[in-house]
Design an enzyme around this catalytic site. Sequence first.
Site, PDB file in Angstrom:
ATOM      1  N   GLY A 159     -83.609 -22.983  83.804  1.00 16.84           N
ATOM      2  CA  GLY A 159     -83.845 -23.997  85.033  1.00 16.84           C
ATOM      3  C   GLY A 159     -84.775 -24.902  85.389  1.00 16.84           C
ATOM      4  N   CYS A 160     -85.654 -23.910  86.112  1.00 14.36           N
ATOM      5  CA  CYS A 160     -86.988 -25.049  86.080  1.00 14.36           C
ATOM      6  C   CYS A 160     -88.016 -25.424  85.109  1.00 14.36           C
ATOM      7  CB  CYS A 160     -88.110 -24.534  87.849  1.00 14.36           C
ATOM      8  SG  CYS A 160     -87.134 -24.032  89.192  1.00 14.36           S
ATOM      9  N   ILE A 161     -87.940 -24.305  83.831  1.00 17.18           N
ATOM     10  CA  ILE A 161     -89.172 -25.070  82.643  1.00 17.18           C
ATOM     11  C   ILE A 161     -87.719 -26.028  82.219  1.00 17.18           C
ATOM     12  CG2 ILE A 161     -89.384 -24.484  80.708  1.00 17.18           C
ATOM     13  CD1 ILE A 161     -90.903 -23.646  83.262  1.00 17.18           C
ATOM     14  N   THR A 164     -88.184 -29.912  84.563  1.00 17.50           N
ATOM     15  CA  THR A 164     -89.676 -29.625  84.447  1.00 17.50           C
ATOM     16  C   THR A 164     -89.985 -30.055  82.861  1.00 17.50           C
ATOM     17  OG1 THR A 164     -90.272 -28.186  86.005  1.00 17.50           O
ATOM     18  CG2 THR A 164     -92.325 -29.903  84.249  1.00 17.50           C
TER      19      THR A 164
END
Length: 224
Positions: A159-161, A164
Amino acid sequence: MAGSNETHTSEATQAVYERASMDTRVGYGTTPALVVVDLQVGFTDSESPLGGDLTGVVDRTNDLLDAAHDTDVPVVFTRIVSTHPDHADFGIWQAKIPRLDTLKAGSRWVDIDERLHRADEDHVLDKRQASAFHETELASMLVAWGVDTVVVTGCTTSGCIRATVVDACAHGYRTIVPGEAVGDRAPEPHESNVFDMDAKYADVRPVGEVADYLRGADVDGLEQ
């Protein structure tokens, strides 16, 4: 939760990626920053509906934090925080993941995990979408610091990894993912995304090597 740099892809899958030359290393630059993504209590405490056991990821991230602090490498912590009463600031993401409603300002779930070796000079960035770059100050800060390499740790890998990392690559940064310092809720999404990020957007490297790099060692000569 899962967190390691081991992947178990088939030989056929690896062959497809190799044929497309998706096995190239971009290497390390000269001016890094460390971005610690969403290691907040809402994700690191198993009592949270969004959380799980990320002890290993926290420990390995501490190795990197210690290395960064030793050489004054800038550190940014991110966390997901809603400040709107009905969480409208999350947009459509809230409809997709309703339990994001637990990550509201003032709750313990938005606190950075206290086990992390956070220094007073480290910056804490609040975000409302998966990527640490989306409508935040991160890009401006990296430019002000003259950064050319972004080291990304934390959660969740899929997800956020990943979001980013994709944006870091799009912004023109050499992007490094220390494989043992990212984690997810289950091994399958973790492993597949580690493999795919390594192929397309970042270099996935061992934590020890990345820590040496943050301390100023010349690691370009290490086996890639």
